[in-house]
Design a protein around this motif. Structure first.
Motif, PDB file in Angstrom:
ATOM      1  N   PHE A  18       0.832  -1.209   0.000  1.00 40.87           N
ATOM      2  CA  PHE A  18       0.000   0.000   0.000  1.00 40.87           C
ATOM      3  C   PHE A  18       0.868   1.261   0.000  1.00 40.87           C
ATOM      4  O   PHE A  18       0.602   2.206  -0.749  1.00 40.87           O
ATOM      5  CB  PHE A  18      -0.914  -0.018   1.227  1.00 40.87           C
ATOM      6  N   ILE A  19       1.925   1.263   0.824  1.00 44.94           N
ATOM      7  CA  ILE A  19       2.830   2.411   0.874  1.00 44.94           C
ATOM      8  C   ILE A  19       3.507   2.627  -0.471  1.00 44.94           C
ATOM      9  O   ILE A  19       3.617   3.757  -0.968  1.00 44.94           O
ATOM     10  CB  ILE A  19       3.884   2.227   1.982  1.00 44.94           C
ATOM     11  N   LEU A  75       2.117   7.361  -6.771  1.00 39.12           N
ATOM     12  CA  LEU A  75       1.001   8.090  -7.380  1.00 39.12           C
ATOM     13  C   LEU A  75       1.451   9.383  -8.045  1.00 39.12           C
ATOM     14  O   LEU A  75       0.871   9.819  -9.044  1.00 39.12           O
ATOM     15  CB  LEU A  75      -0.059   8.398  -6.315  1.00 39.12           C
ATOM     16  N   TRP A  76       2.482  10.021  -7.483  1.00 42.93           N
ATOM     17  CA  TRP A  76       2.976  11.273  -8.050  1.00 42.93           C
ATOM     18  C   TRP A  76       3.756  10.957  -9.315  1.00 42.93           C
ATOM     19  O   TRP A  76       4.776  10.269  -9.289  1.00 42.93           O
ATOM     20  CB  TRP A  76       3.867  11.991  -7.044  1.00 42.93           C
ATOM     21  N   LEU A 100      10.106   5.464 -10.350  1.00 39.53           N
ATOM     22  CA  LEU A 100       9.077   6.481 -10.558  1.00 39.53           C
ATOM     23  C   LEU A 100       9.074   7.504  -9.437  1.00 39.53           C
ATOM     24  O   LEU A 100       8.968   8.712  -9.677  1.00 39.53           O
ATOM     25  CB  LEU A 100       7.708   5.815 -10.662  1.00 39.53           C
ATOM     26  N   ALA A 101       9.195   7.053  -8.187  1.00 42.84           N
ATOM     27  CA  ALA A 101       9.159   7.958  -7.048  1.00 42.84           C
ATOM     28  C   ALA A 101      10.330   8.933  -7.049  1.00 42.84           C
ATOM     29  O   ALA A 101      10.259   9.999  -6.428  1.00 42.84           O
ATOM     30  CB  ALA A 101       9.147   7.164  -5.743  1.00 42.84           C
ATOM     31  N   TYR A 102      11.412   8.594  -7.751  1.00 41.88           N
ATOM     32  CA  TYR A 102      12.602   9.441  -7.793  1.00 41.88           C
ATOM     33  C   TYR A 102      12.807  10.095  -9.161  1.00 41.88           C
ATOM     34  O   TYR A 102      13.900  10.561  -9.473  1.00 41.88           O
ATOM     35  CB  TYR A 102      13.835   8.625  -7.412  1.00 41.88           C
ATOM     36  N   GLU A 103      11.750  10.130  -9.964  1.00 38.41           N
ATOM     37  CA  GLU A 103      11.862  10.722 -11.296  1.00 38.41           C
ATOM     38  C   GLU A 103      12.284  12.191 -11.222  1.00 38.41           C
ATOM     39  O   GLU A 103      13.137  12.648 -11.999  1.00 38.41           O
ATOM     40  CB  GLU A 103      10.532  10.612 -12.035  1.00 38.41           C
TER      41      GLU A 103
END
Length: 410
Positions: free
Chosen positions: A74-75, A81-82, A132-135
């Motif tokens: 879930f985390i 999502l961003w 993705l989270a670090y794009e």
């Protein structure tokens, strides 16, 4: 129709009450457990972010208890999502380097010669985080430093326990070094780096590459508030920032044990140091000593704590955390001396601050050229907030600017 309306109204009311209770819990947990020093800038902004994180983890735990979804999944979902838009001056391509997922960012503008390369390992305790989270972070570094950047999507725990993470990072780095020219990169100008757990992985990969005479030497390493030792959890920063969001001392131990798939009940013995054999205390004590930490970092409150008596049964369960392939501070002198030029970033309000200070000294004592940037108002994971609108912190921009300046002037 009236009955349906009543049902929907009742359901909406239950959702609203549930959300109110969750928010109330997040506020209560924050105010009752955390301790933000009065001298820290932007405390309200940090509390807002921390409460969002509490909500995320609480909702994830509830879903896990209900059997709907594991908390860690879930985390990961929420963190991904961003989806920022890729800078138009860059191109990106998703590939696999020796079986490891990577995203390669390349400047579109022509280059007079081969560019430098940067292999980046994201943070997230080895359990969360993603390409993705670090794009935002990776594309910014690629664009502003005019580098070809490889963001590594290493496998995550608990599905893939240690040492899968650093081994994936190592495999992807070796592949890139062997094929650098295919991406317009000078093989002698490759940098590796990462933040938090990624900083730990970068330090391990750099040490492993020392033994690879078939590969060019790394140009540099960038270590952003990483953890480099698991011997002493009572150093000044561990005491001073034990309840500083977003990473409490107890969470360092909790996440670390989760990462290794160990019982969280071991936290108490690790905190006391009962997991450290006497011979390791003698061998590594000179490197982990608080005497190696400048006095100015002890003035905010520090009480020296002697390691508790050694417990063999505890050590046997967590022996991996004291090996150089996790506690990179404990590598031999010959390996340390062969490491490349290094940028170390530490944050004043980070429980892991002193790990960076100790590793910095270890490198300098062995003749490694070190540049150090200390974010006076930084806290753990602040780098990810350099482009967060009203939630952006000045220290996140300072850290990124120092990384870019270091890379551009190599």
């Amino acid at each position: 129709m009236g009955l349906l309306y009543a049902i929907l109204l009742g359901a909406g009311g239950m959702i609203a009450i549930g959300f109110f209770l969750l928010v109330s819990w997040a506020i209560y947990y924050d105010l009752s457990r955390s301790n933000i020093p009065a001298r820290f800038d932007h405390p309200l902004k940090l509390r807002f972010i921390y409460r969002i994180l509490i909500l995320m983890f609480t909702m994830g735990k509830l879903l896990e208890v209900l059997g709907l979804c594991r908390q860690v999944v879930f985390i990961r979902f929420l963190l991904d999502l961003w989806r920022p838009a890729l800078d138009p001056s860059l191109s990106s391509k998703d590939l696999h380097f020796d079986g490891v997922p990577v995203r390669v960012y390349q400047p579109k503008s022509p280059s007079a010669g081969r560019r430098r390369g940067f292999v980046f390992f994201h943070g997230g305790a080895g359990m969360v985080g993603s390409i993705l989270a670090y794009e935002d972070v990776c594309s910014k570094i690629a664009k502003e430093s005019d580098s070809v950047l490889v963001s590594v999507g290493y496998r995550l725990s608990p599905e893939h326990p240690y040492p899968a993470q650093w081994k994936d990072c190592f495999a992807a780095t070796v592949h890139f070094m062997q094929n650098a020219e295919l991406y317009g990169v000078d093989p002698s100008q490759i940098i590796i780096g990462g933040d938090s757990a990624g900083g730990n992985f970068a330090s391990i990969v750099a040490q492993q590459l020392v033994e690879r005479s078939d590969l060019p030497k790394l140009r540099a390493q960038v270590l952003i508030y990483g953890g480099f030792q698991c011997m002493d959890f009572n150093l000044p920063s561990y005491q001073q920032n034990s309840r500083m969001p977003i990473l409490f001392r107890e969470k360092v131990l909790h996440f670390g044990l989760q990462y290794f798939l160990k019982d969280s009940s071991l936290s108490y013995d690790l905190l006391k140091g009962s997991h450290v054999p006497d011979e390791m205390r003698l061998k590594y004590g000179k490197w982990v000593s608080p005497e190696n930490i400048p006095e100015k970092f002890k003035r905010q409150g520090y009480e020296r704590v002697t390691l508790a008596p050694y417990k063999l049964d505890v050590y046997k369960q967590v022996a991996e955390i004291l090996q150089p392939t996790f506690s990179s501070l404990f590598a031999g002198d010959a390996v340390i001396r062969a490491l490349p030029e290094t940028l170390i970033v530490s944050c004043e309000y980070d429980v892991l601050r002193d790990d960076s200070l100790l590793y910095k000294k270890r490198l300098e004592d062995n003749g490694v050229k070190v540049r150090w940037f200390h974010a006076e108002n930084g806290f753990h994971a602040v780098l990810n907030l350099f482009n967060a609108g009203f939630l952006t912190f000045p220290s996140s921009i300072e850290i990124l600017d120092n990384v870019l300046d270091f890379v551009k002037h190599l």
